[in-house]
Design a protein around this motif. Structure first.
Motif, short mmCIF file in Angstrom:
data_model
loop_
_atom_site.label_atom_id
_atom_site.label_comp_id
_atom_site.label_asym_id
_atom_site.label_seq_id
_atom_site.Cartn_x
_atom_site.Cartn_y
_atom_site.Cartn_z
N SER A 112 0.84 -1.18 0.00
CA SER A 112 0.00 0.00 0.00
C SER A 112 0.88 1.24 0.00
N ILE A 113 0.40 2.31 -0.60
CA ILE A 113 1.16 3.55 -0.63
C ILE A 113 0.67 4.52 0.44
N ASP A 114 -0.36 4.17 1.17
CA ASP A 114 -0.96 5.09 2.13
C ASP A 114 -0.94 4.50 3.52
N LEU A 115 -0.11 5.07 4.41
CA LEU A 115 -0.04 4.62 5.80
C LEU A 115 -1.14 5.35 6.58
N TRP A 116 -2.34 4.84 6.50
CA TRP A 116 -3.52 5.53 7.00
C TRP A 116 -3.43 5.86 8.48
N TYR A 117 -3.17 4.84 9.32
CA TYR A 117 -3.18 5.05 10.76
C TYR A 117 -2.09 6.01 11.21
N ASP A 118 -0.94 5.96 10.55
CA ASP A 118 0.18 6.82 10.92
C ASP A 118 -0.12 8.27 10.55
N ARG A 119 -0.66 8.47 9.34
CA ARG A 119 -1.00 9.82 8.90
C ARG A 119 -2.12 10.40 9.77
N LEU A 120 -3.09 9.56 10.10
CA LEU A 120 -4.20 10.01 10.94
C LEU A 120 -3.71 10.47 12.30
N GLY A 121 -2.85 9.68 12.93
CA GLY A 121 -2.33 10.03 14.24
C GLY A 121 -1.53 11.32 14.23
N LEU A 122 -0.72 11.51 13.20
CA LEU A 122 0.06 12.73 13.08
C LEU A 122 -0.83 13.96 12.93
#
Length: 252
Positions: A190-200
């Motif tokens: 996947s190219i989208d680290l959803w949980y990491d981006r959301l947390g940031l």
């Protein structure tokens, strides 16, 4: 939308560790280390493209006179429309948008492995002041670390009536752990680290609740998941409520 509060399932002592972890990850993102080749998106299987089973948005309370919630807002697992998000870390934070509860309520959290076996479960407290809740695996007692190239299902249920489970409010989501150090490997599909981006973004909004650039990023992320009409779009940096898991239940 009005400003809302954030409730973390973690200890006050662990909050600096969480902040450092996310800050470091933010620097990695800034350096472009998380940018994958576009061809990796083709590695997603049909199941992911079509969406995984499960309910990320709960139904409204069954009973108008229920003592569970003060409004009809649903419980929401903040995940993409496919129900699946990815992470680069072994102990991610999983996010919920919670309804306004009348009094403190118990929320049961469960984590399942790829064979759909419960590998962890615990309970946390949802306070009436909270609208957003972070379930941080890094601060939960005995929580397992997610393994690379493995898929996990997680569920969350607010216990409205311990004698009648049908009145409980429940959601579920999925998480894949990927290996960002090896973009060409099988673990990084996947190219989208959803949980990491959301947390940031949550942390940025806590620090800069009126920063229009950060607000725009948050709104764009929620819109991409079709949650912009459900999840509040701003964070009250002065109203962070930190709590502990109250119970750890060993799976059978």
């Amino acid at each position: 939308m009005t400003l809302f509060n954030v409730l973390f399932a973690q200890t006050p002592l662990e909050f600096p560790k969480r902040f450092c972890r996310c800050t470091a990850l933010g620097l990695v993102i800034a350096l472009g280390a998380l940018c994958f080749s576009p061809t990796l998106a083709q590695a997603e299987d049909d199941q992911v493209r079509q969406g995984l089973p499960g309910r990320r948005i709960s139904g409204a309370s069954r009973l108008p006179t229920s003592a569970c919630a003060q409004n009809a807002n649903p419980l929401v697992a903040i995940v993409p429309e496919t129900n699946l998000g990815t992470t680069a870390v072994a102990e991610p934070t999983l996010w919920l948008s919670v309804p306004k509860v009348t009094t403190a309520k118990q929320l049961e959290f469960r984590l399942f492995n790829a064979q759909d076996k419960i590998i962890y479960q615990t309970s946390v407290t949802v306070e009436p002041t909270a609208d957003l809740m972070g379930l941080d695996l890094g601060t939960m007692t005995n929580a397992p670390k997610l393994e690379v190239a493995q898929r996990y299902r997680w569920t969350a249920s607010i216990i409205c009536n311990s004698n009648n489970p049908s009145e409980n409010i429940s959601v579920e989501g999925w998480v894949d752990r990927v290996d960002v150090s090896n973009p060409g490997g099988t673990g990084s599909g996947s190219i989208d680290l959803w949980y990491d981006r959301l947390g940031l973004l949550v942390e940025e909004l806590q620090r800069q609740p009126h920063n229009q650039d950060v607000l725009s990023q948050w709104e764009t992320l929620m819109a991409s998941a079709r949650l912009d009409q459900i999840v509040p779009l701003s964070v009250d940096a002065d109203s962070v409520d930190i709590t502990l898991p109250i119970t750890v239940v060993e799976p059978d």
